[in-house]
Write an enzyme that holds these catalytic residues in place. Structure first.
Site, mmCIF file in Angstrom:
data_model
loop_
_atom_site.group_PDB
_atom_site.id
_atom_site.type_symbol
_atom_site.label_atom_id
_atom_site.label_comp_id
_atom_site.label_asym_id
_atom_site.label_seq_id
_atom_site.Cartn_x
_atom_site.Cartn_y
_atom_site.Cartn_z
ATOM 1 N N ASP A 1 -4.954 -7.227 5.712
ATOM 2 C CA ASP A 1 -6.342 -6.250 5.493
ATOM 3 C C ASP A 1 -7.475 -7.236 5.118
ATOM 4 O O ASP A 1 -8.406 -7.456 5.583
ATOM 5 C CB ASP A 1 -5.966 -5.512 4.044
ATOM 6 C CG ASP A 1 -7.098 -4.496 3.933
ATOM 7 O OD1 ASP A 1 -7.990 -4.499 4.713
ATOM 8 O OD2 ASP A 1 -6.776 -3.760 2.885
ATOM 9 N N LYS B 1 3.800 -15.298 1.540
ATOM 10 C CA LYS B 1 3.701 -16.156 0.406
ATOM 11 C C LYS B 1 5.112 -16.449 -0.017
ATOM 12 O O LYS B 1 5.637 -15.840 -1.037
ATOM 13 C CB LYS B 1 2.962 -15.388 -0.860
ATOM 14 C CG LYS B 1 1.426 -15.361 -0.492
ATOM 15 C CD LYS B 1 0.890 -16.875 -1.059
ATOM 16 C CE LYS B 1 0.645 -17.129 -2.353
ATOM 17 N NZ LYS B 1 0.029 -18.057 -2.593
ATOM 18 N N TYR C 1 0.938 -1.222 -0.051
ATOM 19 C CA TYR C 1 0.110 0.012 -0.061
ATOM 20 C C TYR C 1 1.102 1.304 0.019
ATOM 21 O O TYR C 1 0.368 2.399 -0.219
ATOM 22 C CB TYR C 1 -0.748 -0.041 0.921
ATOM 23 C CG TYR C 1 -2.055 -0.876 0.956
ATOM 24 C CD1 TYR C 1 -2.403 -1.583 0.076
ATOM 25 C CD2 TYR C 1 -2.730 -1.389 2.143
ATOM 26 C CE1 TYR C 1 -3.305 -2.656 -0.053
ATOM 27 C CE2 TYR C 1 -3.710 -2.245 2.310
ATOM 28 C CZ TYR C 1 -4.086 -2.850 0.970
ATOM 29 O OH TYR C 1 -4.970 -3.896 1.036
ATOM 30 N N ASP D 1 -2.633 -17.851 1.397
ATOM 31 C CA ASP D 1 -3.863 -18.458 0.980
ATOM 32 C C ASP D 1 -4.343 -19.735 1.504
ATOM 33 O O ASP D 1 -5.489 -19.920 1.809
ATOM 34 C CB ASP D 1 -3.556 -18.765 -0.677
ATOM 35 C CG ASP D 1 -2.120 -19.774 -0.829
ATOM 36 O OD1 ASP D 1 -1.399 -19.706 0.193
ATOM 37 O OD2 ASP D 1 -2.395 -20.261 -1.788
ATOM 38 N N ASP E 1 -10.568 -9.209 8.206
ATOM 39 C CA ASP E 1 -11.927 -8.934 7.440
ATOM 40 C C ASP E 1 -12.611 -10.446 7.681
ATOM 41 O O ASP E 1 -13.866 -10.592 7.837
ATOM 42 C CB ASP E 1 -12.109 -8.274 6.059
ATOM 43 C CG ASP E 1 -12.160 -6.808 6.437
ATOM 44 O OD1 ASP E 1 -11.803 -6.195 7.689
ATOM 45 O OD2 ASP E 1 -12.586 -6.132 5.401
#
Ligand code: NAD
Length: 367
Positions: free
Chosen positions: A248, A192, A142, A224, A252
């Protein structure tokens, strides 16, 4: 010795309504537990823009840097949708996070037994769930450079850069291990490393920091797979450590395991100040809920549990934090529900202040 200081920024929409109940609880701790805070209040978001033409005044920013902890309600609303990007209410919140350098975002996902039916997962998978996601908040894709939309040949290309320094990973990892020491002593680090160099470095640094915490069991998981495991068997986790982007998404996902947005607190922590306390901002995960603002319908529990996090992480009052969490658990077990927590069986929802009333009564009963 002076009292610890708290800056309250209630913000917009339901922010002032839910914060009103937190102020009553702060008052209760002063009256009944001799735990007094020097509380000051100021404006943020649309409210600050109305008063000063900016979503966070410089004086407010300076105050936030001085206090022991900041408690924030929520910002935003349709009234401000047309404002220029630079003065949008959210910019006030982003400025706080950036200038306070709040690099570690803590999002607990805790399923109160009484609300297990609200989860989209089967009750036995989520009942008793208590996990904490630690998300690195100030770096990664980001923020990494280069970023932008560029011309390349005869088409455009959008670029963002995942970038982490060792010290950025190290400080986030340390905060996860410190937390695990106060909880179930397990950290699962997610990245990852199979396809990203930043993931390889993340894994190396997390392993190195982990050696300083021999009591904590460290495991690694590809993000993942982590997402799959969160919905398959979430109770296997205690603390999950992850980067800004994966955090992020994973936080959620974990949030929805627990049911309603009106229940979710958060903390964002930075480096220790002179007092030894970390710079800290506590806020509910939900927004300003313009659809119910001003109607006394908002659930104040996310904001109240954010104050419980402040008691634990800023003021070393773990027992008092547990008292407040137990009071919330008790009223839910007794059937207290705001509108967002009503099941298909219906009933009469409590108003925001009525929910405050029953939680205060449960606190009284805990003495
Ligand atoms: P929201 O979280 O405000 O609301 C989503 C839904 O959940 C709404 O139906 C709302 O009524 C309900 N809800 C949220 N909190 C609740 C509570 N405590 N009790 C009962 N019901 C609750 O998200 P949104 O509608 O996407 O955004 C509304 C505004 O809030 C926007 O301006 C957005 O930018 C802003 N926002 C701010 C923050 C923040 O301050 N940290 C976070 C998210 C959104």
């Amino acid at each position: 010795m002076s009292n610890p200081s708290l800056l309250i920024l209630a913000g917009d929409g339901i922010g002032p309504e839910v914060m009103g109940q937190v102020k009553r609880i702060i008052g209760w701790y002063g009256d009944k537990r001799g735990l007094n805070f020097d509380v000051s209040e100021d404006l943020v978001g649309g409210a600050a823009n109305d008063a000063h033409g900016v979503p966070l005044h410089d004086d407010t920013m300076a105050k936030a840097q001085e206090v022991d902890a900041v408690l924030l309600g929520a910002v935003g609303g349709p009234k401000y949708d047309e404002l220029d990007f630079s003065v949008k209410p959210e910019r006030g919140l982003l400025r706080l996070r950036k200038e306070m350098d709040l690099f570690s975002n803590l999002r607990p996902a805790q399923c109160f037994d009484a609300l297990a039916d609200f989860s989209s997962l089967k009750k036995d998978i989520v009942a008793g769930l208590d996990i904490m996601i630690v998300r690195e908040l100030t770096s990664g894709v980001y923020f990494g450079e280069p970023r932008g939309i560029f011309e390349e040949g005869n088409e455009r290309v959008g670029i963002n850069t995942q970038r982490y320094t060792e010290s950025e990973i190290e400080r986030a990892a340390r905060s996860a291990f410190e937390l695990a020491m106060r909880r179930g002593k397990k950290v699962c680090s997610m990245e990852k490393a199979n396809v990203m160099e930043s993931g390889i470095l993340w894994r190396e640094v997390a392993t190195r920091v982990g050696k300083e915490y021999p009591e904590v069991e460290l495991s690694h998981m590809y993000a993942d797979n982590g997402a799959m495991q969160l919905v398959r068997a979430p109770k296997q986790f205690d603390v999950i450590l992850t980067d800004n982007l994966f955090g992020d998404i994973l936080s959620d996902c974990a949030a929805m395991l627990t049911g309603s947005l009106g229940m979710l607190p958060s903390a964002s922590l930075g480096a220790p100040m002179e007092s030894g306390r970390p710079k800290a901002l506590y806020e509910p995960v939900h927004g300003s809920a313009p659809d119910i603002a001003g109607e006394g319908k908002a659930n104040p529990i996310a904001c109240i549990l954010s104050f419980a996090m402040a008691l634990r992480y800023s003021f070393d009052q773990g027992e008092e934090a547990a008292r407040l969490e137990a009071a919330v658990e008790k009223v839910l077990a007794d059937g207290a529900r705001t509108g967002d927590l009503m099941g298909p069986e219906g009933g009469t929802p409590l108003s925001t202040s009525e929910m405050g009333d029953v939680i205060l009564a449960a606190l009284d009963a805990s003495l």
